[in-house]
Motif scaffolding. Structure first.
Motif, short mmCIF file in Angstrom:
data_model
loop_
_atom_site.label_atom_id
_atom_site.label_comp_id
_atom_site.label_asym_id
_atom_site.label_seq_id
_atom_site.Cartn_x
_atom_site.Cartn_y
_atom_site.Cartn_z
N ASP A 1 12.33 84.15 -85.61
CA ASP A 1 13.42 85.02 -86.29
C ASP A 1 13.33 86.68 -86.37
O ASP A 1 14.32 87.24 -86.33
CB ASP A 1 13.31 84.43 -87.55
CG ASP A 1 13.60 83.02 -87.87
OD1 ASP A 1 14.37 82.60 -87.64
OD2 ASP A 1 12.53 82.27 -88.25
N ARG A 2 11.90 86.84 -86.14
CA ARG A 2 11.81 88.21 -85.97
C ARG A 2 10.50 88.67 -85.45
O ARG A 2 9.51 87.57 -85.46
CB ARG A 2 12.11 88.97 -87.31
CG ARG A 2 11.03 88.50 -88.50
CD ARG A 2 11.53 89.15 -89.84
NE ARG A 2 10.64 88.84 -90.90
CZ ARG A 2 9.65 89.32 -91.39
NH1 ARG A 2 9.13 90.29 -90.48
NH2 ARG A 2 8.73 88.76 -92.38
N ILE A 3 10.23 89.89 -84.98
CA ILE A 3 8.91 90.21 -84.34
C ILE A 3 8.47 91.34 -85.10
O ILE A 3 9.18 92.32 -85.41
CB ILE A 3 8.78 90.20 -82.88
CG1 ILE A 3 9.94 91.34 -82.30
CG2 ILE A 3 9.31 88.95 -82.48
CD1 ILE A 3 9.82 91.56 -80.85
N ASN A 4 7.27 91.56 -85.24
CA ASN A 4 6.32 92.96 -85.51
C ASN A 4 5.53 93.27 -84.31
O ASN A 4 4.86 92.73 -83.81
CB ASN A 4 5.82 92.84 -86.49
CG ASN A 4 6.77 92.77 -88.07
OD1 ASN A 4 8.02 93.32 -87.86
ND2 ASN A 4 6.37 92.00 -88.98
N LEU A 5 5.38 94.82 -84.34
CA LEU A 5 4.29 95.20 -83.31
C LEU A 5 3.18 95.78 -84.40
O LEU A 5 3.30 96.23 -85.00
CB LEU A 5 4.79 96.51 -82.47
CG LEU A 5 6.00 96.12 -81.45
CD1 LEU A 5 6.53 97.77 -80.73
CD2 LEU A 5 5.71 95.00 -80.62
N SER A 6 1.85 95.60 -83.62
CA SER A 6 0.70 96.12 -84.21
C SER A 6 -0.23 96.55 -83.04
O SER A 6 -0.23 96.06 -82.08
CB SER A 6 0.13 94.96 -85.13
OG SER A 6 -0.44 93.80 -84.38
N LEU A 7 -0.85 97.56 -83.33
CA LEU A 7 -1.93 98.14 -82.57
C LEU A 7 -3.04 97.40 -82.28
O LEU A 7 -3.77 97.30 -83.42
CB LEU A 7 -2.15 99.57 -82.67
CG LEU A 7 -3.19 100.22 -81.74
CD1 LEU A 7 -2.65 100.74 -80.50
CD2 LEU A 7 -3.72 101.63 -82.25
N ILE A 8 -3.38 96.81 -81.12
CA ILE A 8 -4.78 95.98 -81.19
C ILE A 8 -5.90 96.69 -80.31
O ILE A 8 -7.00 96.51 -80.33
CB ILE A 8 -4.57 94.59 -80.59
CG1 ILE A 8 -3.95 94.58 -79.14
CG2 ILE A 8 -3.97 93.86 -81.70
CD1 ILE A 8 -4.23 93.18 -78.53
N GLY A 9 -5.45 97.68 -79.42
CA GLY A 9 -6.30 98.45 -78.54
C GLY A 9 -6.01 99.66 -77.78
O GLY A 9 -4.58 99.58 -77.65
N ARG A 10 -6.65 100.49 -77.48
CA ARG A 10 -6.21 101.71 -76.92
C ARG A 10 -7.45 101.93 -75.97
O ARG A 10 -8.66 102.38 -76.37
CB ARG A 10 -5.86 102.78 -77.96
CG ARG A 10 -5.64 104.05 -77.46
CD ARG A 10 -5.54 105.28 -78.44
NE ARG A 10 -4.53 105.09 -79.49
CZ ARG A 10 -4.38 104.92 -80.93
NH1 ARG A 10 -5.75 105.26 -81.40
NH2 ARG A 10 -3.47 104.89 -81.47
N TYR A 11 -7.06 102.69 -74.79
CA TYR A 11 -8.00 103.55 -73.85
C TYR A 11 -7.40 104.84 -73.62
O TYR A 11 -6.24 105.05 -73.69
CB TYR A 11 -8.01 102.90 -72.55
CG TYR A 11 -8.65 103.76 -71.49
CD1 TYR A 11 -10.13 103.93 -71.44
CD2 TYR A 11 -7.79 104.37 -70.49
CE1 TYR A 11 -10.59 104.65 -70.65
CE2 TYR A 11 -8.65 105.27 -69.86
CZ TYR A 11 -9.87 105.49 -69.47
OH TYR A 11 -10.50 106.51 -68.84
N SER A 12 -8.21 105.92 -73.99
CA SER A 12 -7.95 107.19 -74.13
C SER A 12 -8.72 107.74 -72.92
O SER A 12 -9.90 107.72 -72.54
CB SER A 12 -8.32 107.96 -75.21
OG SER A 12 -8.02 109.42 -75.05
#
Length: 626
Positions: free
Chosen positions: A47-58
């Motif tokens: 019905d809907r979606i949400n984004l969430s941060l799970i990882g990052r490479y810097s």
């Protein structure tokens, strides 16, 4: 949460037993029972979606485009990210998306010394890279690599400045947008083109070039239709600059953004032929729902309509999808100005052979003192060759005080004065395309030395758009992006705790920069990716300056619906150049959707290369059913 029907191996066991014979060869083999059909996994449409941060490479590198365009290899669970600062591909182990790790850097010195990588694509165990020559006006290259060993399989010469490449859906071709940008002083201006490269047996075959040479005798016709051709002494083929490619689901047709030209090229893939150049028209910022915030120095959020101001869509990224058996195109309308020679003092001293800069502020364009007051600073010599000054048409701009001889309050900083526009378009012309001249009192006069602007052309449209296969506008987001960023509903940071309005239209390379981009291109939609979740199609749009990802449900191309906005920039006050570790993600450039069945987590992901922070962010797409 996804719901799946769990199946067993019973059917396979029964089939194996059916192949065994009785111990007695005289007895007929028993009839095998009919195999039990294996149910397909249940497809859940959220019905809907949400984004969430799970990882990052810097990468640890600020402001050097150390993370731009991503590609993903599901088999090896690796992300390939263009690192322009290195001129290479960083290869990340994404087996654990919460902690991606750099495992290797892929360079292209074996193809061409000094060359740099601009784009990457992945398909069926192959990595394709677009390689810009050390001198960008020279022919570039495409390299083909094995995705597991990272060894070079083949390479080919393509056009000048290959800026983006993609595999066709059937995997038979690689298509390359060769932008063909001029040298900084415009002394060399290569032709733009689209390379069509056959791929077979893990090698590159024939390289065909879809050129624009057939349009060289049709420049006047293209200009009349609305295609922007304005490079100095440039033919049509030189002036048309391919930027980004989308391909139809059946792999027969490609559409290519011609960003600076405000148009699309349509290409027949099999014959490598440009069949059409499709002008995109202008966005009318006088219409309700098409407003913009035009000033960076008024100290407030002021999204409003402006009669006489239009936006050139100038799309960067483009993608295609199918709805109701029709192909639709989605564009992120970034805007882009030509600014060659802007760092050359000789150009600003008046030598028009040293460059070409088309951007100018409204307040400088229509000052009653004329252009010469800007000489030696930011006055393009090509503009000065046209006239000694410019006026605003009072029949259009009377609402902000313009008269025939005076711009009135229109050039004030809290009105239109700060807005960056192109001086190339918008002034009155005769049937031959020459400027209609006026005297300083606003009277039309062949001996006059003033241009008369009836329109002001701003860069980009601060929106994303949906077009049909013929380049006809189906839907545009209007001013919805800026309006949302100004609203109380909008929140920043991975924990969604910071009011967006506090940092409305901020820049991506500065701290505490409220409203700093309103005079330019606003939030600047640049990159996009499409994702199919169940029966719905979603678009994910990166806002280059404000940052963050807008999400819309575009299943119905005539009625898209806003779904989510997520911005993983964490610190909005400190200077990010000196506080990079705390900044989070700045300047999203390239976006990649990873479907659940290809994801290491079993959930759909979005991978984003952030060119200013040099970070590669991995977002999980939470699918919510109600």
């Amino acid at each position: 949460m996804h719901k799946w029907i769990v199946t067993t191996a019973a059917a396979a066991v029964l089939a194996a037993l059916a192949g065994c014979k009785s111990d007695s060869s005289d007895d007929p083999a028993p009839a095998a029972p009919a195999p039990t059909p294996t149910p397909a996994p249940e497809v859940v449409t959220p019905d809907r979606i949400n984004l969430s941060l799970i990882g990052r490479y810097s990468s640890g590198v600020f402001g050097e485009s150390a993370a731009e365009i991503p590609a993903f290899d599901a088999a090896n669970r690796q992300i390939f990210i263009v690192n322009a600062q290195k001129g290479a591909i960083d290869i990340l182990d994404a087996s654990n998306p919460a902690a991606p790790v750099l495992i290797k850097t892929l360079t292209v010195e074996d193809i061409a010394p000094g060359a740099v990588i601009n784009s990457v694509a992945y398909r069926d165990g192959l990595i394709a890279v677009a390689i810009e020559a050390d001198e960008r006006t020279q022919p570039g290259y495409v390299g083909l690599y094995d995705a597991t060993s990272h060894t070079l399989l083949d390479s080919a010469v393509v056009g000048s400045l290959p800026d983006m490449l993609t595999f066709t859906p059937d995997g038979q071709y690689i298509l390359v947008a060769n932008e063909g940008e001029p040298s900084d002083d415009y002394s060399v201006d290569p032709e733009g083109s689209i390379s069509v490269i056959a791929v077979s047996d893990r090698t590159l075959g024939t390289v065909s070039s879809a050129s624009f040479s057939s349009f060289n005798a049709r420049e006047a016709q293209l200009r009349e239709s609305g295609v922007r051709l304005y490079g100095p002494n440039a033919s049509g083929a030189q002036d048309l600059e391919p930027e980004y490619i989308a391909v139809s689901a059946d792999s027969t047709t490609a559409w290519v953004t011609l960003q600076e030209n405000n148009a699309l090229a349509r290409v027949d893939v099999a014959t490598a032929t440009v069949t059409d150049v499709l002008p995109l028209g202008l966005k009318d910022h006088s219409q309700a729902g098409n407003g913009i915030d035009a000033s960076d120095e008024d100290g407030v959020i002021n999204i409003r309509t402006w009669p006489g101001v239009v936006g050139t869509y100038h799309p960067d990224s483009i993608a295609s999808y199918t709805a109701g058996d029709q192909t639709y195109l989605v564009t992120a309308n970034e805007g882009d100005a030509r600014a060659w020679g802007e760092d050359n003092d000789l150009y600003w001293a008046g030598d028009a052979s040293k460059g070409f800069v088309e951007e100018f502020r409204v307040k400088h364009l229509v000052h009653t003192g004329g252009f010469d007051r800007r000489a030696g600073e930011d006055l393009p010599p090509q503009l000065r060759a046209l006239a000694a000054g410019a006026l605003l048409d009072p029949s259009v701009f009377g609402y902000c005080g313009a008269t025939a001889a005076d711009p009135g309050d229109c050039r004030a900083d809290d009105q239109l004065g700060r807005l960056n526009i192109t001086w190339v378009d918008g002034y009155l012309k005769d049937s031959s395309g020459a400027p209609v001249l006026f005297d300083a009192s606003g009277n039309q006069n062949a001996a006059g030395d003033r241009l008369m602007y009836s329109q002001l052309h701003a860069y980009g449209s601060r929106s994303f758009s949906i077009w049909d296969a013929d380049g006809t506008l189906i839907w545009d987001s209007g001013d919805a992006i800026e309006q949302y960023l100004a609203s109380d509903d909008c929140r920043l940071g991975s924990d969604r705790s910071i009011p967006c309005a506090t940092y409305f239209n901020s820049g991506h390379d500065e701290g505490d920069a409220f409203d700093s981009r309103s005079d330019a291109k606003g939030p600047e939609p640049e990159g996009l990716a499409l994702g199919k979740l169940g029966d719905k199609t979603f678009v994910f749009i990166g806002l280059e300056r404000m940052g963050g990802i807008m999400v819309y449900d575009i299943t119905d191309p005539r009625a898209p619906a806003f779904v989510d906005y997520f911005n993983s920039r964490e610190d909005w006050i400190l200077d990010p150049e000196t506080n990079l570790a705390a900044a989070g993600d700045l300047g999203p450039e390239g976006l990649l959707f990873v479907p659940a069945d290809a994801s290491p987590t079993g959930e759909a992901l979005l991978v984003v290369g952030n060119e200013v922070s040099g970070t590669t962010a991995i977002y999980e797409i939470e699918q919510i059913t109600e």
